[in-house]
Scaffold this active site. Structure first.
Site, short mmCIF file in Angstrom:
data_model
loop_
_atom_site.label_atom_id
_atom_site.label_comp_id
_atom_site.label_asym_id
_atom_site.label_seq_id
_atom_site.Cartn_x
_atom_site.Cartn_y
_atom_site.Cartn_z
N ILE A 13 0.75 -1.08 -0.14
CA ILE A 13 -0.04 -0.11 0.01
C ILE A 13 0.85 1.28 -0.11
CG2 ILE A 13 -0.15 0.01 2.61
CD1 ILE A 13 -3.22 0.93 2.10
N GLY A 19 -7.40 11.24 0.00
CA GLY A 19 -8.80 10.84 0.42
C GLY A 19 -9.77 11.90 -0.32
N ASP A 45 -8.35 6.74 -2.00
CA ASP A 45 -9.37 6.28 -1.12
C ASP A 45 -10.67 6.67 -1.41
OD1 ASP A 45 -9.31 4.92 1.82
OD2 ASP A 45 -10.68 6.59 1.87
N TYR A 50 -19.61 8.08 0.20
CA TYR A 50 -19.18 9.49 -0.02
C TYR A 50 -19.84 10.13 -1.33
CZ TYR A 50 -14.84 8.03 2.58
OH TYR A 50 -14.20 7.67 3.64
N LYS A 78 -14.98 1.11 0.19
CA LYS A 78 -15.46 0.59 1.57
C LYS A 78 -17.16 0.05 1.58
CE LYS A 78 -12.60 3.86 3.60
NZ LYS A 78 -12.56 5.25 2.69
N HIS A 111 -16.70 -0.54 6.18
CA HIS A 111 -16.20 0.97 6.72
C HIS A 111 -16.61 1.04 8.22
CE1 HIS A 111 -17.11 5.03 4.82
NE2 HIS A 111 -16.41 4.98 5.82
#
Ligand code: A2P
Length: 307
Positions: A13, A19, A45, A50, A78, A111
């Site tokens: 990673i 983000g 990410d 979102y 997520k 999440h």
């Protein structure tokens, strides 16, 4: 250069990711494109909750015109809380893949360790304004996550916002260990004991809200980016407060995913990898801890999730 950390399943990673929490639909695509093409980010990410994965997908589609381009980018998403029932996990993952216009994810996280009642949006609340939950054993959700790896839809699986008890539950029953636990980590909430515990179990902590969440700070909340000691250390190295905070995270071996849709700040955050703080400065930042969480589900869901 974007440094990488080895995960417990052999995948790697990147140390810094972009983000996308709270990134608006109209800005997120350009931010992702700038981060990857102009700065050198290799980790984005995302999360279905979102509500901007479709816009990110349009950008991915325009950039990943060959499979080698795609392979160079580490994409996280997520599973949302309404999708914990094992029979819903595959469909949720496929929906995210469809929105992101990808064949696979590099990392898929549960999440939160809490299951919500299935609804159209992200949650439903009762007459007391408390979120409606569902009794789904977390290990059943996890088994369905493992199936996604077996089917080749995701390369690695992990968790987010899991405490020690929930981590232990997973470790007790899993066939595939979580590779990361994405949690709120910054100098005001350094979570040293938990970080050490996760590392001992070979689960990598990944820091969200690494800058102290300046975009959603309330009136009476502390402002980490304006902390006097952070400002002093920044002056010493001639870097910005955000770079000081991020380089502290990197010195602890903790990847971070600062959100930004501003080109200058996207670049600034990436360049935090170039600073190596001295031990005394790292220790000074360690002492700023006040166990302060900017993300508190009690305020959103009426559930004392972290208490
Ligand atoms: P913006 O998108 O306008 O840059 P966190 O990841 O801790 O939640 O922080 C994200 C917030 O911090 C966003 O509001 C973002 O706003 C802002 N931000 C991101 N990078 C920086 C930076 N280098 N300096 C100051 N603020 C930043």
């Amino acid at each position: 250069m974007n440094k990488q950390i080895l995960l417990n399943d052999g995948n790697k990673i990147p140390l810094i990711g972009l983000g996308t929490y709270d990134s608006s639909k109209d800005l997120v695509g350009d931010a992702v494109k700038y981060a990857i093409q102009e700065v050198g980010y290799t980790h984005i990410d995302c999360a279905s909750v979102y509500e901007n994965e479709r816009e990110i997908g349009v950008t991915f589609k325009s950039m990943f015109n060959s499979s080698s381009n795609r392979k160079n980018i580490f994409v996280t998403s997520k599973l949302w809380n309404t999708e914990h029932k094992p029979e819903r996990v595959l469909a949720a993952c496929k929906k995210t893949l469809g929105n992101l216009q990808l064949d696979y994810l590099d990392l898929y996280l549960v999440h939160w360790a809490i299951a919500f009642k299935e609804v159209e949006g992200s949650e439903s609340k009762d007459e007391n304004n408390i979120v409606r939950t569902e009794r789904v054993p977390i290990i059943e959700t996890w088994k369905a996550m493992e199936e996604l790896v077996n089917q080749g839809l995701v390369k690695s699986i992990g968790i987010s916002n899991f405490n020690t008890q929930s981590v232990l539950d997973i470790l007790t029953h899993c066939s595939i260990k979580p590779v990361v636990n994405q949690i709120e980590v910054h100098p005001y909430n350094n979570q040293t004991d938990f970080v050490n515990y996760l590392k001992k179990e070979d689960i990598l902590p990944v820091a969200y809200s690494p800058l102290g969440s300046p975009g959603s700070i309330g009136k009476n909340e502390p402002v980490l980016l304006q902390d006097e000691q952070i400002l002093n250390i920044s002056k010493k190295y001639n870097i910005t407060p955000a770079q000081t905070i991020l380089s502290w995270s990197f010195a602890r071996g903790i990847p971070a995913i600062p959100k930004s849709t501003n080109n200058q700040r996207i670049k600034e955050n990436f360049e935090a990898q170039n600073t190596k703080l001295e031990k005394t400065d790292i220790e000074q930042i360690d002492r700023l801890n006040r166990n302060y969480r900017f993300m508190n589900p009690l305020n959103w869901w009426g559930i004392p999730y972290f208490n």
